[in-house]
Design a protein around this motif. Sequence first.
Motif, PDB file in Angstrom:
ATOM      1  N   GLY A  77      41.322  14.115  -8.187  1.00 37.19           N
ATOM      2  CA  GLY A  77      41.352  12.689  -8.498  1.00 37.19           C
ATOM      3  C   GLY A  77      42.543  12.014  -7.846  1.00 37.19           C
ATOM      4  N   ALA A  78      43.707  12.649  -7.968  1.00 34.27           N
ATOM      5  CA  ALA A  78      44.911  12.066  -7.384  1.00 34.27           C
ATOM      6  C   ALA A  78      44.777  11.957  -5.870  1.00 34.27           C
ATOM      7  CB  ALA A  78      46.129  12.913  -7.743  1.00 34.27           C
ATOM      8  N   ALA A  79      44.222  13.004  -5.255  1.00 31.32           N
ATOM      9  CA  ALA A  79      44.058  12.981  -3.798  1.00 31.32           C
ATOM     10  C   ALA A  79      43.085  11.880  -3.388  1.00 31.32           C
ATOM     11  CB  ALA A  79      43.566  14.340  -3.312  1.00 31.32           C
ATOM     12  N   ILE A  80      41.995  11.744  -4.159  1.00 32.02           N
ATOM     13  CA  ILE A  80      41.033  10.678  -3.853  1.00 32.02           C
ATOM     14  C   ILE A  80      41.702   9.317  -3.954  1.00 32.02           C
ATOM     15  CG2 ILE A  80      38.981   9.470  -4.722  1.00 32.02           C
ATOM     16  CD1 ILE A  80      37.796  12.151  -5.415  1.00 32.02           C
ATOM     17  N   TYR A  81      42.509   9.158  -5.005  1.00 30.43           N
ATOM     18  CA  TYR A  81      43.201   7.873  -5.147  1.00 30.43           C
ATOM     19  C   TYR A  81      44.094   7.608  -3.939  1.00 30.43           C
ATOM     20  CZ  TYR A  81      46.194   4.165  -6.694  1.00 30.43           C
ATOM     21  OH  TYR A  81      46.872   2.977  -6.749  1.00 30.43           O
ATOM     22  N   ARG A 118      51.175   0.461  -0.907  1.00 30.77           N
ATOM     23  CA  ARG A 118      51.952   1.457  -0.141  1.00 30.77           C
ATOM     24  C   ARG A 118      53.066   2.090  -0.970  1.00 30.77           C
ATOM     25  NH1 ARG A 118      51.071   4.492   3.403  1.00 30.77           N
ATOM     26  NH2 ARG A 118      48.923   4.298   2.820  1.00 30.77           N
ATOM     27  N   LYS A 119      53.714   1.219  -1.772  1.00 30.73           N
ATOM     28  CA  LYS A 119      54.859   1.687  -2.540  1.00 30.73           C
ATOM     29  C   LYS A 119      54.442   2.747  -3.550  1.00 30.73           C
ATOM     30  CE  LYS A 119      58.925  -1.056  -3.223  1.00 30.73           C
ATOM     31  NZ  LYS A 119      59.371  -2.389  -3.631  1.00 30.73           N
ATOM     32  N   LEU A 120      53.323   2.485  -4.219  1.00 30.27           N
ATOM     33  CA  LEU A 120      52.835   3.411  -5.239  1.00 30.27           C
ATOM     34  C   LEU A 120      52.488   4.756  -4.584  1.00 30.27           C
ATOM     35  CD1 LEU A 120      52.238   3.563  -8.214  1.00 30.27           C
ATOM     36  CD2 LEU A 120      49.876   2.952  -7.734  1.00 30.27           C
ATOM     37  N   LEU A 152      40.749   5.133 -13.166  1.00 31.87           N
ATOM     38  CA  LEU A 152      40.744   6.557 -13.519  1.00 31.87           C
ATOM     39  C   LEU A 152      41.461   7.374 -12.442  1.00 31.87           C
ATOM     40  CD1 LEU A 152      39.376   7.550 -16.082  1.00 31.87           C
ATOM     41  CD2 LEU A 152      37.557   8.504 -14.661  1.00 31.87           C
ATOM     42  N   PHE A 153      41.129   7.095 -11.189  1.00 27.05           N
ATOM     43  CA  PHE A 153      41.757   7.852 -10.089  1.00 27.05           C
ATOM     44  C   PHE A 153      43.242   7.530  -9.987  1.00 27.05           C
ATOM     45  CE2 PHE A 153      37.360   8.168  -8.258  1.00 27.05           C
ATOM     46  CZ  PHE A 153      37.287   9.537  -8.415  1.00 27.05           C
ATOM     47  N   ALA A 154      43.573   6.250 -10.202  1.00 23.87           N
ATOM     48  CA  ALA A 154      44.984   5.876 -10.162  1.00 23.87           C
ATOM     49  C   ALA A 154      45.747   6.631 -11.246  1.00 23.87           C
ATOM     50  CB  ALA A 154      45.133   4.369 -10.340  1.00 23.87           C
ATOM     51  N   ALA A 155      45.103   6.787 -12.412  1.00 24.78           N
ATOM     52  CA  ALA A 155      45.735   7.515 -13.509  1.00 24.78           C
ATOM     53  C   ALA A 155      46.013   8.963 -13.093  1.00 24.78           C
ATOM     54  CB  ALA A 155      44.850   7.477 -14.746  1.00 24.78           C
ATOM     55  N   CYS A 156      45.028   9.584 -12.405  1.00 23.63           N
ATOM     56  CA  CYS A 156      45.218  10.954 -11.925  1.00 23.63           C
ATOM     57  C   CYS A 156      46.448  11.037 -11.024  1.00 23.63           C
ATOM     58  CB  CYS A 156      44.006  11.430 -11.132  1.00 23.63           C
ATOM     59  SG  CYS A 156      42.595  11.787 -12.141  1.00 23.63           S
ATOM     60  N   GLY A 157      46.572  10.038 -10.149  1.00 24.21           N
ATOM     61  CA  GLY A 157      47.711  10.034  -9.246  1.00 24.21           C
ATOM     62  C   GLY A 157      49.024   9.887  -9.988  1.00 24.21           C
ATOM     63  N   LEU A 158      48.986   9.072 -11.052  1.00 24.20           N
ATOM     64  CA  LEU A 158      50.224   8.820 -11.779  1.00 24.20           C
ATOM     65  C   LEU A 158      50.646  10.010 -12.638  1.00 24.20           C
ATOM     66  CD1 LEU A 158      49.760   5.078 -12.679  1.00 24.20           C
ATOM     67  CD2 LEU A 158      51.389   6.086 -11.090  1.00 24.20           C
TER      68      LEU A 158
END
Lengths: 285, 291
Positions: free
Chosen positions: A89-93, A101-103, B18-24
């Motif tokens: 999920g994180a990689a997809i995001y 960009r900052k995030l 949801l994906f942003a949450a995964c990244g965070l």
Amino acid sequence: MKKTSISVKRRAVCAAENILMYIAVGLTTLLLVGILCYIFYRGLPNITWELLTSEPSVIRGINGILPNILNTLYIILFTLIIVLPLGVGAAIYLNEYARNRKLVKIIELATETLAGIPSIIYGLVGLLFFVQFCSLGTSLIAGAMTLVIVTLPTIIRTTQESLKTVPQSYREGSLALGAGKWHMIRTVVLPSSVNGIVTGCILAVGRIVGESAALLYTAGVANEIMGIIEAAKPGSGGSTLTIALYMYAKERGEFDIAFAIAAILLLLTLIINIGAKLAGKKLKK
Amino acid sequence: MNKAKKLLSLFEKTMHILFAACGLVAVAFVLIITGYLIISGLPAIKEIGLKEFLLGRVWASTATDPRFGILPFICTSVYGTLAAIVIGVPVGLLCAIFLAKMAPKKIAAVFRPAVDLLAGIPSVVYGLVGMILLVPAVREAFGLADGANLFSAIIVLAIMILPSIISVSETALCAVPKEYEEASYALGATKTETVFKVVLPAAKSGIAAAVVLGIGRAIGEAMAVMMVAGNVANMPSLFKSVRFLTTAVASEMAYSSGLQRQALFSIALVLFVFIMLINVLLNFVIKREKK
């Protein structure tokens, strides 16, 4: 090219550098071969069917590592179940959604930081946070949660790399046909990057199998056979193969079993490395 | 139709969040780790006093008059790491040169997976081999009462950082543009001269990254060191039993309580600060390389 044009001094320096290099390579090779041979020599004769299939019992005088094998499998399973959706999920995001960009920079910095933290610190924080604060107790599930943090960077990085290899035209084609973004990711992007995700999983499994310091105070040192349902409950701890090796060698001085476990761990490492290589090769195609 | 569209866009937005949450989550983990280490590490430092804690030479956590000075651990970690780097980097670098530039394809195809295997061996296995083979050998060779000392730990650490140094510097060496080599050949340099005097200097920031990575590995290693270093809180000396920052945390955690336990968290905090400094250094080196 005439060799005679090179002065004696230059030739001597070259030769010295070459010799040094071959000494270093020889040393490394010798080291690896030595370690492998010694562990297999001491360990393989001690791997018996009884050792692999029984629970240790002082009363009956039986040594067994079945509980440790099972615990290792449980921890691998629990960790992957949690880390896989998170990491992918994180990689997809990072690769598909993020506009800010900052995030992205902050998340990538966090991932790199996580990758550099030594496992003993993970173990300590796991003890404080998962075992005590979340009151999971010394348990496989607390150990697995700790390992989620340990393996998250690996999963994110490998997934991200494989997402980057999916051609942009696939995405455009899918969107042009009227697919929503999530539909596009699910049906087009993810299937094309499945090899990278598999590689990530294999690397994560390797890390989990070899991990010890992060598990010593989170998953505990018990040696009892548990069913998978029981193992998933908070408070049911158990030692993995690496922890068992440490306990047998350092605390109890039973080196035969320790070497048997070491041989098993080496075989697993070998299998994992070959698996990762095969998956990686497929990825390149 | 409009309703369906709205639903769809709502769904897409949910997925995005949801994906942003995964990244965070990764960021959250870093914050949790930092937060917990600071919160649980500071009280003991406050109680003992920063100077006494960092510069005290005596660690007697279970004595009736407990002393908590971690200078022995800090010095041991620093000396041990530096010595491991001094041994490991030249060997690793030469191996990387061999792999990247000198080795015939077939030999490289065998040597590279071998290095990967070395990297994959669990640290407790290194510890076990060190305990059974290296420690007695060191005892015999130097005529000591006990071979479990700083020297053994340094050897084990040097071996353990070898694979990461080899693979990172190999990548750096391979990234040097081919033109550099061709220009060097055109000027009449031999292959060895080209590799050592042109390619190696050109890859120096990548190699610096490898060294910093090796430092991070060595300073963070706990289990293998615990099995070979003897685990006594001495000031570091090559043939004395010593305790590293990592092993100081690991060895007393199981039975600690009260101020002793808090002091262990403080040690972890000190270790964490070291690691963070190394991370910053690594990022700096990598960034400079990209330029």
